[in-house]
Design an enzyme around this catalytic site. Structure first.
Site, short mmCIF file in Angstrom:
data_model
loop_
_atom_site.label_atom_id
_atom_site.label_comp_id
_atom_site.label_asym_id
_atom_site.label_seq_id
_atom_site.Cartn_x
_atom_site.Cartn_y
_atom_site.Cartn_z
N GLU A 170 0.87 -1.17 0.00
CA GLU A 170 0.00 0.00 0.00
C GLU A 170 0.91 1.22 0.00
O GLU A 170 1.45 1.60 1.03
CB GLU A 170 -0.91 -0.01 1.24
CG GLU A 170 -1.78 -1.26 1.37
CD GLU A 170 -2.89 -1.33 0.35
OE1 GLU A 170 -3.10 -0.32 -0.36
OE2 GLU A 170 -3.55 -2.37 0.25
N CYS A 178 -2.27 8.95 2.83
CA CYS A 178 -1.82 8.39 1.55
C CYS A 178 -2.81 8.62 0.42
O CYS A 178 -2.41 8.68 -0.74
CB CYS A 178 -1.53 6.89 1.70
SG CYS A 178 -2.95 5.91 2.24
#
Length: 564
Positions: free
Chosen positions: A218, A252
């Site tokens: 990720e 993110c």
């Protein structure tokens, strides 16, 4: 903590073998054990959630309410979603068999992979440590958690609480930095789950390849936002400001830059600045870096040309520091205190009309973010995690020494290195070649670029690495459909940033440079499982004898008929 507590930071190899032994003994396979561990984690979060939120706040000033909302509660939601579905997910799933093999049966069954290594980041240190663990527990795996050394208080709290609440035979928390992570990556884990930057992601993948260990990465990237003239600009501005500046931009999937059509670009920038100020506004003396023309004229908060250090403040009075709603107000009487060599003029910045701004006579003054004890930062606004990231972010601001960085600063542009705060910053007239456009920002800076239309925006996005998320604010169904079909990203949000992060029913993951694999809910259960195919055929009648060698004329004829 009992005397049997394991210090897993001392020996990565011993930690792995301890967990592997637990898995091989079958401790984690029963559904009853998995549910018990999920129950224990839920109890831990309910009883110790405030303690974890305080630890996160101590690490980088993240508001405890924000941690409860976006970390503790989301992990609890994942537990509540996963737990009642475990039996169905782990059950056999019958599959039809080819008619040539009849009588026969086939099915798939999800089995645990074994021992999973979860390497968590610092920006959401509770959520991104525990949510992957929830999915791994549901799958029946043992877990070795490596929290970030950049959030040490949260990491220590997680180690203490996991040891206290969960089955210590099946879980380990390893403290430390790059050296300890490197030692862990030498071990033959059955799955590695990493959240963080692409540079370390490549290191993780290279290490995993030596053991052929599957990985979930990720990673992030520059998540774009497209806004056109059909959008509700007030709603778009509020949602973009929230998505960009919550957690001081250290998210993110935060909007990394905006692509706006010419008819609304400047208006949108002003509205985002106002929305950011209403959410995260601060008061007090401060230093502000701006761009202005050779004739230093402020136009709607935009300054052109050279860079100058600008200081401004207010009447410091305790009863005017903050109103009951937590925001700073009443700037009409703000005044500056400066030396006699300065001149003063009115200007507009961040949607605050009537401010008085002091401009020094020296056109070549440099940026100065020396700590000013009068600065009062919003309690709803997080700090930058450390000095290195602070310096990196400030280097992305417009700089007279780098013409490619030139931009109009609508709001922000300044920071306080001593407290590691950077004001929410909105930039317009940004070049695609500017430093701020060359890397994921991961901080409270939002560049706005002008594009002709959706065609130009799609081409701009597709010319760059595939992002973790893409957001579109448009009422046009044609525009929305085009972004869905013609762009590639980990997720796509219409009129909503960060929304997909909050649903256990939606897989969360990247594509290409933004990562691989996905988790949340059933996707997370599968990520930490091996889906095994099982087939069964009775010994009588043995229909396979019809195709066993030797291939006689009769068998060749039969096979020829079957091939038609």
């Amino acid at each position: 903590m009992s005397a049997n507590h394991y210090d897993d930071s001392l020996d990565a190899e011993a930690t792995f073998h301890r967990l592997d032994g637990t898995f091989r003994r079958g401790v984690t396979r029963p559904l009853r054990w998995r549910r018990a561990q999920l129950d224990a984690m839920e109890r831990m979060l309910r009883e110790q959630g405030a303690r974890l939120a305080r630890a996160v706040h101590d690490d980088f000033g993240k508001p405890t309410t924000e941690t409860m909302l976006m970390e503790i509660n989301l992990t609890l939601e994942e537990i509540r979603f996963v737990r009642p579905r475990l039996a169905r997910w782990a059950a056999r799933r019958p599959k039809p068999m080819h008619w040539l093999l009849q009588p026969a049966a086939g099915w798939t069954v999800a089995e645990p992979k074994g021992v999973a290594l979860v390497i968590a980041p610092w920006n959401y240190p509770v959520l991104l440590s525990l949510e992957p663990m929830v999915d791994a527990i549901a799958a029946g795996d043992c877990v070795c958690l490596k929290p970030s050394e950049l959030s040490p208080k949260t990491s220590r709290a997680l180690m203490t609480l996991i040891d206290r609440y969960l089955d210590r035979r099946a879980f380990a928390v390893v403290q430390g930095g790059a050296r300890e992570t490197g030692e862990l990556l030498k071990q033959p884990f059955d799955h590695i789950f990493y959240t963080g930057g692409g540079k370390v992601g490549r290191i993780v993948m290279e290490a995993a390849a030596k053991h052929l260990t599957p990985v979930t990465l990720e990673l992030g990237g520059k998540s774009p936002v497209f806004v056109d003239g059909t959008a509700n600009l007030d709603v778009a501005a509020r949602r973009i400001a929230w998505g960009r500046f919550v957690n001081a931009g250290q998210t993110c999937v935060a909007p990394d830059y905006v692509l706006a059509t010419p008819d609304i670009a400047d208006d949108l920038a002003e509205r985002i600045a106002k929305a950011a100020y209403r959410m995260f506004g601060n008061v007090g003396g401060r230093r502000d870096a701006v761009m202005y023309d050779s004739g230093p004229v402020a136009v709607a908060g935009r300054h052109y040309g050279r860079r100058e250090s600008v200081a401004f403040g207010r009447v410091v009075s305790d009863d005017r520091r903050r109103t009951d709603d937590g925001y700073a107000h009443d700037y009409d009487d703000v005044h500056v205190t400066a030396d006699d060599s300065s001149t003063t003029r009115d200007w507009t910045n961040s949607g605050r009309p009537g401010n008085r701004q002091t401009y020094g006579r020296d056109d070549h003054m440099t940026y100065d973010d020396t700590h000013d004890s009068r600065i009062v930062w919003s309690s709803s606004y997080a700090r930058i995690i450390n000095d290195r990231h602070y310096d990196r972010l400030m280097s992305l601001m417009p700089n007279s020494d780098d013409p490619s960085s030139a931009a109009h600063i609508i709001c922000g542009g300044y920071g306080d290195r001593a407290s590691r705060h950077i004001a929410p910053t909105v930039l317009t007239h940004v070049s695609p070649d500017a430093p701020v456009m060359q890397e994921e920002i991961f901080g409270p800076i939002l560049p706005i670029l002008t594009v002709a239309d959706a065609d130009a925006a799609i081409a701009f996005i597709n010319d760059r690495p595939r992002p973790l998320a893409c957001y579109v604010f448009s009422r046009s169904t044609i525009v929305r459909r085009r972004f869905e079909r013609e762009t590639s990203s980990g997720a796509l949000g219409f009129n909503l940033p960060l929304g997909h992060l909050m649903s256990s029913r939606l897989p969360f993951g990247g594509v290409g440079a933004s990562g691989m694999g996905a988790y949340h809910g059933y996707a997370g259960f599968l990520e930490f499982s091996h889906v095994k195919t099982v087939v069964a055929k009775p010994t009588f009648p043995d229909t396979l004898s019809l195709i066993y060698p030797p291939y006689t004329k009769r068998k060749r004829t039969l096979i020829s008929m079957l091939s038609r």
